[in-house]
Design an enzyme around this catalytic site. Structure first.
Site, PDB file in Angstrom:
ATOM      1  N   LEU A 170      33.664  -9.360 -13.329  1.00 32.92           N
ATOM      2  CA  LEU A 170      32.415  -9.612 -12.602  1.00 32.92           C
ATOM      3  C   LEU A 170      31.955 -11.066 -12.784  1.00 32.92           C
ATOM      4  O   LEU A 170      31.512 -11.709 -11.829  1.00 32.92           O
ATOM      5  CB  LEU A 170      31.330  -8.647 -13.099  1.00 32.92           C
ATOM      6  CG  LEU A 170      30.029  -8.706 -12.317  1.00 32.92           C
ATOM      7  CD1 LEU A 170      30.203  -8.054 -10.949  1.00 32.92           C
ATOM      8  CD2 LEU A 170      28.902  -8.019 -13.070  1.00 32.92           C
ATOM      9  N   LYS A 184      33.786 -13.684 -13.360  1.00 30.02           N
ATOM     10  CA  LYS A 184      34.626 -14.607 -12.584  1.00 30.02           C
ATOM     11  C   LYS A 184      34.379 -14.470 -11.090  1.00 30.02           C
ATOM     12  O   LYS A 184      34.238 -15.448 -10.370  1.00 30.02           O
ATOM     13  CB  LYS A 184      36.102 -14.328 -12.878  1.00 30.02           C
ATOM     14  CG  LYS A 184      36.562 -14.958 -14.174  1.00 30.02           C
ATOM     15  CD  LYS A 184      38.032 -14.693 -14.402  1.00 30.02           C
ATOM     16  CE  LYS A 184      38.175 -13.733 -15.559  1.00 30.02           C
ATOM     17  NZ  LYS A 184      39.472 -13.243 -15.858  1.00 30.02           N
ATOM     18  N   HIS A 217      20.488   2.725  -4.596  1.00 31.22           N
ATOM     19  CA  HIS A 217      20.337   1.910  -3.378  1.00 31.22           C
ATOM     20  C   HIS A 217      19.591   2.655  -2.259  1.00 31.22           C
ATOM     21  O   HIS A 217      18.614   2.146  -1.715  1.00 31.22           O
ATOM     22  CB  HIS A 217      21.712   1.464  -2.860  1.00 31.22           C
ATOM     23  CG  HIS A 217      22.483   0.668  -3.855  1.00 31.22           C
ATOM     24  ND1 HIS A 217      22.169  -0.633  -4.163  1.00 31.22           N
ATOM     25  CD2 HIS A 217      23.534   0.992  -4.636  1.00 31.22           C
ATOM     26  CE1 HIS A 217      23.010  -1.081  -5.072  1.00 31.22           C
ATOM     27  NE2 HIS A 217      23.850  -0.112  -5.384  1.00 31.22           N
TER      28      HIS A 217
END
Ligand code: NDP
Length: 382
Positions: free
Chosen positions: A44, A46, A218
């Protein structure tokens, strides 16, 4: 110590609202922001965090004085971190000039410290390095916990007890998953609050089956924003108060109002599309839902009797959107730096959200409800 830092912050600014502080000293020349990416060797960090930080830097959205520190157990020099990071920085802005020059400037601000997540001593070494870079300015610190959730608390405890030298604000971004039901989420919050105030925690969310991955967070956020009453103002707390009210007016989800599914392999046009359990990392007898549709009801005068239908699934025939929103992580980081909490989840909101889904999640697991199977690339269960 984090709590003490907050008091220190209050005395610097003579205001009870830490977000007011930011407009005073972040833009000025006397403060600095040290951003520590905990778990910097990971995927994550990177793929998302360093590129988002670079984009913010390029756009001139970071304060004048800032440093980015990677922290993880892997051994690496500053130069090695820079080489790795440089490969992942993209010029989404590539049509503009000076991108490579800007990259070099950004990389010069990136450093690395290797340490264990449960070692106060190693975090104290980090603290010393941060202090050197802060050069006597008001030091604001942002920790991004890009690590597996079982080590969140250790990292916060050690970062907290070693942070003797910060005299500005200190904030922590917590990656999803934030618990897997009401109890584990509450335990995580309780533990974090030993070291942090609510307004220092910036959460994010999960991966365990489609209900926990998409619906409980979400879709429920969208539903709450849609169905809430008009807030008194657009202030973060006023919006969050209305969201909590509407969430608490909802009836916990009932099993009879849910359909769950799991995709199975499907051959089409000479191509064999794999099923969920064909993945090597998934147990062959997994009952994890990769699809869910649910009807939620809000028990208040405005929405009485109106079902809200939610549907989410993997390997369907269409996506909700085809691309990742390019600047979601930039927005997240910028909001955390600016102390903007509107898009982050407050503890009581999280409790209310889990209370709606925990009973049905438990029932699905305890009764070992078998999902309806649907072919890869279809519309889901009929
Ligand atoms: P990784 O599994 O790559 O972990 C990040 C780093 O944490 C690793 O490089 C490793 O660093 C350290 N680590 C991994 N496992 C352990 C362990 N068991 N004990 C101690 N340290 C460990 O995770 P990601 O980078 O993919 O994700 C980070 C966080 O973000 C996770 O919580 C994940 O659930 C969440 N997330 C990830 C997304 C993604 O796209 N990757 C999307 C949304 C959320 P080292 O060995 O050097 O210490």
């Amino acid at each position: 110590p984090f709590k003490k830092l907050k008091e220190g912050l209050l005395s610097v600014t003579s205001t009870e609202e830490s977000k007011d502080v930011i407009s005073v000293d972040d833009k000025g020349g006397d403060s600095t922001v040290s951003i520590t990416v905990v778990g910097a060797s990971g995927d994550l960090a990177k793929k998302k965090i360093f590129p988002a930080l670079f984009a913010l830097f390029y756009e001139g959205c970071l304060p004048e004085h800032f440093t980015v520190f990677g922290y993880a157990r892997s051994k690496m020099t500053d130069a090695e971190l820079r080489t790795i990071v440089s490969k992942t920085l993209t010029c989404r802005i590539d049509k503009r000039e000076n991108c490579s020059e800007k990259m070099d400037q950004f990389l010069k601000r990136c450093f690395y410290h290797s340490g264990q997540y449960d070692s106060e001593e190693h975090f104290t070494e980090l603290d010393k390095k941060l202090k050197e870079h802060e050069g006597g300015r008001v030091s604001n610190r942002l920790f991004y916990l890009s690590i597996p959730p079982n080590i969140f608390i250790d990292a916060v405890r050690c970062a907290s007890s070693s942070a003797s030298s910060a005299n500005g604000w200190t904030r922590v971004i917590v990656e999803k998953p934030f618990g897997r039901d009401s109890e584990s989420s509450a335990a995580l919050t309780r533990n974090l609050k030993q070291y942090l105030e609510e307004d220092q925690i910036f959460r994010y969310f999960d991966h365990y089956g489609i209900i926990r991955d998409i619906m409980q967070n979400h879709l429920l956020q969208i539903l709450a924003l849609f169905a809430m009453e008009t807030p008194v103002s657009l202030d973060a707390e006023d919006i969050r108060n209305e969201k909590v009210k509407v969430l608490r007016s909802m009836k916990p989800l009932q099993l009879e109002d849910v359909v769950i599914g799991q995709y199975k392999s499907h051959a089409k046009g000479g191509i064999n599309y794999p099923g969920y359990t064909d993945d090597k990392t998934v147990p062959k007898d997994s009952l994890t839902p990769t699809f869910a549709a649910a009807a939620l009801f809000i028990d208040n005068a405005r929405w009485d009797g109106v079902p809200f239908l939610m549907k989410a699934g993997k390997a369907l025939n269409t996506k909700r959107y085809s691309k990742e929103i390019p600047d979601a992580y930039e927005r997240l980081l910028l909001d955390a730096i600016e102390g903007e909490r509107r898009l982050f989840i407050r503890s009581d909101e999280l409790d209310a959200a889990w209370a709606l889904f925990t009973p049905v999640l438990k029932e699905l697991e305890e009764k070992k409800i078998i999902p309806e199977y649907y072919p890869y690339g279809s519309r889901g269960p009929s």
